[in-house]
Design an enzyme around this catalytic site. Sequence first.
Site, PDB file in Angstrom:
ATOM      1  N   CYS A   9     -23.790   0.817  -1.456  1.00  0.00           N
ATOM      2  CA  CYS A   9     -22.862   1.208  -2.514  1.00  0.00           C
ATOM      3  C   CYS A   9     -22.079   0.000  -3.010  1.00  0.00           C
ATOM      4  O   CYS A   9     -22.185  -1.071  -2.427  1.00  0.00           O
ATOM      5  CB  CYS A   9     -21.889   2.258  -1.973  1.00  0.00           C
ATOM      6  SG  CYS A   9     -21.127   1.767  -0.434  1.00  0.00           S
ATOM      7  N   ILE A  53     -23.239  11.371   2.736  1.00  0.00           N
ATOM      8  CA  ILE A  53     -23.454   9.995   3.189  1.00  0.00           C
ATOM      9  C   ILE A  53     -22.911   9.757   4.594  1.00  0.00           C
ATOM     10  O   ILE A  53     -23.194   8.738   5.219  1.00  0.00           O
ATOM     11  CB  ILE A  53     -22.872   9.007   2.151  1.00  0.00           C
ATOM     12  CG1 ILE A  53     -23.546   9.256   0.800  1.00  0.00           C
ATOM     13  CG2 ILE A  53     -23.054   7.556   2.540  1.00  0.00           C
ATOM     14  CD1 ILE A  53     -25.071   9.158   0.805  1.00  0.00           C
ATOM     15  N   GLY A  54     -22.139  10.656   5.118  1.00  0.00           N
ATOM     16  CA  GLY A  54     -21.725  10.516   6.517  1.00  0.00           C
ATOM     17  C   GLY A  54     -20.311  10.988   6.779  1.00  0.00           C
ATOM     18  O   GLY A  54     -20.087  11.914   7.558  1.00  0.00           O
ATOM     19  N   SER A  55     -19.326  10.379   6.095  1.00  0.00           N
ATOM     20  CA  SER A  55     -17.957  10.743   6.456  1.00  0.00           C
ATOM     21  C   SER A  55     -17.470  11.937   5.640  1.00  0.00           C
ATOM     22  O   SER A  55     -17.819  12.093   4.470  1.00  0.00           O
ATOM     23  CB  SER A  55     -17.014   9.551   6.256  1.00  0.00           C
ATOM     24  OG  SER A  55     -17.046   9.097   4.938  1.00  0.00           O
ATOM     25  N   HIS A  76     -14.886   8.135  -5.468  1.00  0.00           N
ATOM     26  CA  HIS A  76     -13.592   7.440  -5.470  1.00  0.00           C
ATOM     27  C   HIS A  76     -12.539   8.156  -6.279  1.00  0.00           C
ATOM     28  O   HIS A  76     -11.365   7.854  -6.190  1.00  0.00           O
ATOM     29  CB  HIS A  76     -13.760   6.017  -6.015  1.00  0.00           C
ATOM     30  CG  HIS A  76     -14.673   5.228  -5.172  1.00  0.00           C
ATOM     31  ND1 HIS A  76     -16.016   5.152  -5.429  1.00  0.00           N
ATOM     32  CD2 HIS A  76     -14.470   4.557  -4.027  1.00  0.00           C
ATOM     33  CE1 HIS A  76     -16.588   4.449  -4.498  1.00  0.00           C
ATOM     34  NE2 HIS A  76     -15.678   4.080  -3.637  1.00  0.00           N
ATOM     35  N   LYS A  97       0.844  -1.209   0.000  1.00  0.00           N
ATOM     36  CA  LYS A  97       0.000   0.000   0.000  1.00  0.00           C
ATOM     37  C   LYS A  97       0.875   1.255   0.000  1.00  0.00           C
ATOM     38  O   LYS A  97       0.653   2.193  -0.757  1.00  0.00           O
ATOM     39  CB  LYS A  97      -0.886  -0.036   1.255  1.00  0.00           C
ATOM     40  CG  LYS A  97      -1.646   1.247   1.525  1.00  0.00           C
ATOM     41  CD  LYS A  97      -2.267   1.175   2.930  1.00  0.00           C
ATOM     42  CE  LYS A  97      -2.890   2.486   3.322  1.00  0.00           C
ATOM     43  NZ  LYS A  97      -4.041   2.847   2.482  1.00  0.00           N
TER      44      LYS A  97
END
Length: 763
Positions: free
Chosen positions: A648, A436-438, A699, A20
Amino acid sequence: MSVTSTVIGYPYIGANREWKRTVEAYWKKTLTEERFEESMKALRLANIQKQIDAKVDIVTVGDFTYYDRVLDVAAMFGMVPKRYNWDGKEVDLDTYYSIARGNKESVSSEMTKWFNTNYHYIVPEYDRSSLRLYENNPLKAYLEAKEELGVSGKPTMIGPITFYKLTKELKKGDQPAYMSQLISLYTQVLKELVAEDVEWIQLEEPILATSISEKDMELAIMVYKQFSEIVPEAKILLQTYFESVDHYEAVIDLPVAGIGLDFVHGYQENLANLKKWGFPEEKVLVAGIINGRDIWCTPLEKQFDLLIELESLVGRGKLWIQPSCSLMHVPVTVNSESTLPEPLKNNLAFADEKLKELSILRNALCEGSHAYQEVFNHNKSSIDDLNNHPSRKLRNVHEAIAQVNEGDFNRTSSYEVRKAIQQKSLQLPLFPTTTIGSFPQTPEVKKARSQMRKGEISSEDYREFIKLEIKKWIDYQEKLGLDVLVHGEFERTDMVEYFGEKLDGFAFTENAWVVSYGSRCVKPPIIYGDVQWIMPMTVSETVYAQSLTKKPVKGMLTGPITILNWSFVRNDIPRKEVANQIALAIRKEVQFLEGEGIRIIQVDEPALREGLPLKINKQASYLEWAINAFKLATSQVADETQIHTHMCYCEFNDFIEPIRKLDADVISIETSRSHGEIIEAFKHYEYKNDIGLGVYDIHSPRIPQLNEMKAIIDDSLEVLSAQQCWINPDCGLKTRKTEETLAALERMIDTTKTFRERYKTSM
Ligand SMILES: CN1c2c(nc(N)[nH]c2=O)NC[C@@H]1CNc1ccc(C(=O)N[C@@H](CCC(=O)N[C@@H](CCC(=O)N[C@@H](CCC(=O)O)C(=O)O)C(=O)O)C(=O)O)cc1
Ligand SMILES: N[C@@H](CCS)C(=O)O
Ligand SMILES: [Zn+2]
């Protein structure tokens, strides 16, 4: 007795998520392409070395990727959508990553769930281009491992039928031309591998473990027949995983040298078929015997007995053993964990420990079980210790479950009645806007959390920091003119892990990461005991946010099925029971929020679809208990309280009926990355409740264009009424930067204004 061990694949992220970090450093341009390639090579080889060290007989290569293994096949064949204006010379790194992540000019390709896992692949797009083999990745991987490590590995790639079936909806009439191109490309790959004396070639065909039609099975027969005629020397190992195969007789008859079957998921069907129809003498059976989807120790003696049975059915020397699927779905090693409670830690097996179990089973089969009886006994007593642990026998949890009755699953009034009451109380405009929240988990947010964990700042200081973030974002949302606000989820590492840390019955790990998509990883909590609510989990942040504004603040919870599906779950009781335990805990939190005056509560269920069994005949029963768990968590509220849910990352086109049954007042659903296809599904289905249109893809770092969002809303309004539609991004904004988020939301609000203007008389 002789048995061969192998693996389908090994996790590529590295024990400390080195993969990552390397990928993200390249994206940030803090790593040159040359250094990036060097680091990736080192990681790739280290992973193969792990298999060698674990004495896996046939080591697998080519399971590594730079982003996603389905995208890798598309890139090998030059399947670059026209919108990237690619010059057709080579699929260089930047083109590869543009397809995955979008670039300034063009949207990324769609991303969706990999079968029933929490991994997401990039959906290949075929646009009638003529394809050719740009790079033979399996061959490259084989040659590299041979040269650097002296090992003749088994190269792997996603097989043609799976790749073809996962390709984005083909235009009418394009199927034969596309398939025929794929056949020649795969054939070329096989030929080149054979020319380099590669012995075994693994083609992964998980699609064969779904309920595929006769026609698709015939296609598979035709394709594999062609391979055997054109490249008869290729020793193909056809791997299936995640379930049993429906067309058993046809699958085992395919002209390949070996067949992998899952004897963990769907093992009863595979075993029954094996007993009934036998197995061809000339092939090897590769039995998936160790669960590649969970983190629990294998019951060794039980699996040993199963292997003895399998060997008696297929014959001596014809049985290979392996984990049930690629180990990329589990973390790397338990050795990185130091804080897990005792009976739990002894019962865990991540990828490396699963390789050890594989070796034990292999050796016990080769040498006879007597030498391993002590190992088997020790393994059994560890499992018994956990099964008998008091955390699995909480009387109040079992009593609460026993008291659940019909009335617990339904709202008091119908949707129509609730809608009128809620509209009166909330006074929202047409096309209400929300998120959506965050909101962005900026480096500062992550740093503060890390400092708190290390004791460098106190918990109070951390809480104060979170309050400042909440305040900052309530101000931003008011300035933007959003209608329903959120607190932003700054206190959460992850929407499941966070709840796991606060509920009884969960353990959480320090380093047990698995890839979810691209470079994004999750650290699923472990449900090992009975689950119960012990303290408010979201109340103080939500109430604080509400105190800062007159606009409604939406409470934000993760639903029971998503918590279940994104955790590693105990395997001693049915999943349905665990789901109901979580549902009761979430219900308590819902009631607390409502008691504190929160008028809108969102209970996210992005993983509801993901948990759907791959086999059609198993789906109805899952849906019944899963939908009931959501309703158990959300139904005991007043008519005035508006329940939202969000989904989603999935294909929802065939999922409208389950969505309707949830009876949420508002559902926000992904509509942008799949370019509005879900809307098409509503054409054929009368859906009355409100729907939040996810009008842009969160994204991608690119700021959505006004006309892209307009097109989605216009399309939606052909099948939905204006009074039904909310406007929002397609998912949470935690991965985005602050500036990107503000700019995108501003455009979203501007777009909404044009629609309000257009429909202003219809209120
Ligand atoms: C909505 N989605 C989710 C899925 N599954 C979930 N379990 N959760 C989801 O939200 N599945 C479908 C989608 C997939 N989407 C995503 C989206 C984003 C992520 C993501 O951003 N993952 C992060 C990790 C998040 C996290 O836990 N961060 C920690 C910090 C961890 C860390 O990196 N620490 C530092 C060191 C810190 C220190 O102590 O010094 C480090 O290790 O270097 C946090 O916020 O505190 C990611 O970066 O991958 C995942 C799935
Ligand atoms: N409320 C969550 C949902 C993600 S699926 C978020 O906004 O991140
Ligand atoms: Zn989402």
